[in-house]
Motif scaffolding. Structure first.
Motif, PDB file in Angstrom:
ATOM      1  N   LYS B 203       0.850  -1.198   0.000  1.00  0.00           N
ATOM      2  CA  LYS B 203       0.000   0.000   0.000  1.00  0.00           C
ATOM      3  C   LYS B 203       0.881   1.241   0.000  1.00  0.00           C
ATOM      4  O   LYS B 203       2.022   1.195   0.437  1.00  0.00           O
ATOM      5  N   PRO B 249       3.448   3.182   4.144  1.00  0.00           N
ATOM      6  CA  PRO B 249       3.012   3.399   5.534  1.00  0.00           C
ATOM      7  C   PRO B 249       4.108   3.086   6.541  1.00  0.00           C
ATOM      8  O   PRO B 249       4.225   3.757   7.560  1.00  0.00           O
ATOM      9  N   GLU B 250       4.951   2.066   6.228  1.00  0.00           N
ATOM     10  CA  GLU B 250       5.960   1.671   7.211  1.00  0.00           C
ATOM     11  C   GLU B 250       7.165   2.608   7.226  1.00  0.00           C
ATOM     12  O   GLU B 250       8.034   2.499   8.083  1.00  0.00           O
ATOM     13  N   TRP B 272      -7.584   2.948  14.382  1.00  0.00           N
ATOM     14  CA  TRP B 272      -6.352   2.180  14.450  1.00  0.00           C
ATOM     15  C   TRP B 272      -6.683   0.708  14.599  1.00  0.00           C
ATOM     16  O   TRP B 272      -7.746   0.337  15.086  1.00  0.00           O
ATOM     17  N   ASN B 273      -5.780  -0.129  14.115  1.00  0.00           N
ATOM     18  CA  ASN B 273      -5.957  -1.576  14.210  1.00  0.00           C
ATOM     19  C   ASN B 273      -4.663  -2.215  14.663  1.00  0.00           C
ATOM     20  O   ASN B 273      -3.573  -1.754  14.313  1.00  0.00           O
ATOM     21  N   GLU B 278       2.227  -5.364  14.253  1.00  0.00           N
ATOM     22  CA  GLU B 278       2.238  -3.923  14.003  1.00  0.00           C
ATOM     23  C   GLU B 278       0.889  -3.274  14.293  1.00  0.00           C
ATOM     24  O   GLU B 278      -0.145  -3.944  14.371  1.00  0.00           O
ATOM     25  N   ARG B 280      -1.712  -0.476  12.657  1.00  0.00           N
ATOM     26  CA  ARG B 280      -1.997   0.331  11.461  1.00  0.00           C
ATOM     27  C   ARG B 280      -2.877   1.473  11.922  1.00  0.00           C
ATOM     28  O   ARG B 280      -3.944   1.242  12.487  1.00  0.00           O
ATOM     29  N   LEU B 282      -4.781   5.123  10.931  1.00  0.00           N
ATOM     30  CA  LEU B 282      -5.229   6.017   9.879  1.00  0.00           C
ATOM     31  C   LEU B 282      -5.330   7.413  10.474  1.00  0.00           C
ATOM     32  O   LEU B 282      -6.067   7.641  11.435  1.00  0.00           O
ATOM     33  N   SER B 292      -2.175   6.594   5.948  1.00  0.00           N
ATOM     34  CA  SER B 292      -2.092   5.403   6.781  1.00  0.00           C
ATOM     35  C   SER B 292      -0.652   5.143   7.176  1.00  0.00           C
ATOM     36  O   SER B 292       0.284   5.343   6.390  1.00  0.00           O
ATOM     37  N   ALA B 294       2.032   2.467   9.362  1.00  0.00           N
ATOM     38  CA  ALA B 294       2.244   1.166   9.996  1.00  0.00           C
ATOM     39  C   ALA B 294       3.425   1.280  10.939  1.00  0.00           C
ATOM     40  O   ALA B 294       4.504   1.719  10.537  1.00  0.00           O
TER      41      ALA B 294
END
Lengths: 264, 325
Positions: B203, B249-250, B272-273, B278, B280, B282, B292, B294
């Motif tokens: 992504k 993202p990372e 967030w998840n 990790e 993730r 948003l 986003s 990570a």
């Protein structure tokens, strides 16, 4: 498994179903009773069962000749119809275009046109070709009218055939001929066998064409029965009918057996 | 070959295999034109989606098929089929019919059948898509092992980007019937040239703006009222031209108060998840929309909360200038 659903069916539906089955099957069973009559005309047995008409049938030259002729004609015309019909169905399946739908429709014409119209046409045609009253003439006519049955059953079998198997075979180096022989035909065999059985039955009891284009040298079994009924009410007819029914039923049983073995 | 469904990768594979004729152009193998050859003359092994094993033949006869149609002597067939079944670890099941085998076993038979005649090339059309995740990972390893052992070129069609990244020497990304980009997995993931590849292979966030000025080794561009620094890729873009920068993202981090960074962007956590390894997150940013991020969970520094304000940072070399569409 199939039987498990029957419990939900109402008595009404069930009795109606049985009534229809009886309506379809009972008249046929009468033939068996008549064939063992002890009287001299077509009737139910009166004082006892007699197999004289079966003896008569298998002891008489004309009847046996007709059975043999019908058998030869049915075998030959079936062979032609199965090869032509199978190849036609496979060709249409491979093309898969509008044109092939048209060809398939055209192939069904012999069973959509009334047989008598068709027989008249063939009669006219056969005069010029000098094919009247010959084996070849009747075999060709029966083969052409048998093709639709084969096209239908083989097309149905092909509808369930994964076209990737053909691609796989080609990619593995098989020619089109090898693919046909080793991959396509074995996988549509049940359809081919069904078509074969239907084409055979079709020729075996076909009367109208036999009336029009044969009559002297070639005198098929249905033709002799027809004459027998017109001229005399000889109970031998019932014996012949019983034999015919037995042959047809055993062919259909063979068909069902082939299908069930494939399905398992 | 990687691409979303409907991007034309299977059609291209079918052209290589010879089942579909190209309207224009030609196909060459080792410099030889093969466009006119029918499939049966190309000598390519092919593993189909759904395997396409012959249902009426036993495992042995399926694998022997390519040798039989080549009319090889019986002893040679026996020997080669055994070797091929050995290769895919299926020696004990050779008399079974395909429908008596599990999906993974059927897959191995298809592979043995495609390899037994020592083809010039092995084509695989999403060969693992019907298998569950664990079995898929197992067979991926096995395919890589086979590939190394045989030294044969594989052309592998998939829509699974992880599969493409982990298994390929070179990836060709397709979209809408076109080849979008090609390169090694590392090149394509780390330095994608197009926004499509940046977003499809993993992504990406996209930051868009106009070039304001040139600096040493890079340029400054502004978008949504904020200014960003970006390393140059091939050449400096003209001042005033539009640029799109893809950000993995990372490669973003959350800045501690007062920390130094080439680029900074403030925003509010929308959701967030937690994925074990990790977080993730948003982040809604006023100047660049949702971004986003990570973060490795063990080293996240903060535990995220919805509505929390924070500042994101990245270095001028973290982003990658890409072409739109």
């Amino acid at each position: 498994m199939i039987g498990s659903g029957f419990g939900n069916i109402s008595i009404m539906t069930r009795s109606l179903a049985w009534a229809i089955i009886c309506f379809l099957v009972l008249p046929i069973t009468v033939v068996f009773a008549v064939s063992v009559t002890d009287r001299h005309y077509l009737s139910l047995p009166e004082s006892g069962v007699s197999f004289q008409y079966y003896r008569n049938l298998f002891g008489s030259g004309p009847w046996l000749t007709s059975i043999l002729q019908s058998f030869v004609i049915a075998c030959a015309s079936t062979a032609v119809a199965v090869v032509a019909g199978t190849l036609c169905a496979i060709g249409c399946w491979r093309l898969g275009s509008r044109a092939s739908d048209l060809v398939r429709m055209l192939m069904l014409a012999p069973i959509m046109v009334p047989t008598i119209v068709y027989a008249l046409g063939i009669y006219q045609f056969w005069i010029d070709l000098r094919l009247l009253d010959t084996y070849a003439g009747l075999i060709i006519a029966h083969a052409v009218t048998g093709i639709p049955y084969v096209v239908i059953t083989v097309s149905t079998a092909l509808a369930g055939f994964d076209p990737r198997l053909e691609q796989a075979s080609l990619s593995l180096g098989a020619s089109m001929g090898q693919t046909l022989r080793l991959v396509i035909i074995p996988n549509i065999m049940p359809g081919v066998v069904s078509g074969l059985i239907f084409a055979f039955i079709h020729s075996w009891d076909e009367l109208v064409l036999a009336l029009f284009i044969a009559g002297r040298a070639v005198f098929t079994l249905p033709r002799r029965m027809w004459d027998g009924i017109n001229e005399s009410l000889d109970p031998t007819m019932a014996a012949v009918a019983a034999v015919l029914i037995a042959v047809t039923v055993s062919l259909l049983c063979a068909d069902a057996y082939v299908r069930s073995r494939r399905g398992s | 070959m990687l691409g979303p469904s409907g991007s034309g990768k299977t059609t291209l594979l079918m052209m290589i295999a010879g089942f579909v004729q190209p309207d224009r152009g030609g196909i060459h193998l080792g410099g030889q034109p093969i466009t006119h050859l029918p499939p049966e003359a190309r000598n390519f092994g092919m593993v189909f989606q759904g395997y396409a094993l012959f249902p009426h033949l036993s495992v042995f006869d399926n694998v022997a098929f390519p040798l039989k149609v080549r009319r090889r002597p019986r002893a040679e067939i026996e020997e080669k089929v055994k070797a091929a079944l050995d290769l895919v670890k299926l020696t004990t099941q050779s008399q079974r019919l395909p429908r008596q085998l599990s999906g993974g076993q059927q897959q191995r038979v298809a592979l043995a059948r495609a390899l037994v005649f020592t083809p010039h090339l092995l084509l695989l059309d999403e060969p693992l898509s019907a298998l569950d995740k664990k079995l898929r990972a197992e067979l991926q390893e096995e395919l890589k092992r086979l590939h190394r052992k045989l030294g044969l070129s594989f052309i592998y069609v998939t829509h699974d980007q992880d599969e493409a990244l982990s298994m390929s020497d070179r990836i060709v990304v397709m979209s809408d019937g076109r080849l979008v980009e090609q390169g090694t997995p590392l090149e394509l993931y780390d330095r994608p040239r197009t926004a499509f590849v940046a977003d499809f292979l993993g992504k990406s966030n996209f930051v868009r703006g106009r070039v304001e000025s040139h600096v040493e080794g890079g340029f400054v561009f502004s978008g949504g009222g904020a200014r960003f620094m970006q390393q140059i890729r091939d050449a400096k873009p003209d001042i005033g031209s539009g640029v799109t920068v893809a950000l993995r993202p990372e490669k973003l981090s959350i800045l501690a108060p007062g920390a130094e960074s080439d680029n900074r962007l403030s925003g509010v956590v929308r959701e967030w998840n937690y994925f074990g390894s990790e977080f993730r997150i948003l982040v809604d940013t006023p100047s660049c929309g949702p971004i986003s991020v990570a973060l490795p969970a063990w080293n996240a520094g903060v535990s995220p909360e919805v509505g929390q304000s924070l500042e994101l940072g990245w270095s001028a070399g973290a982003g990658m200038e890409v072409q739109e569409a």
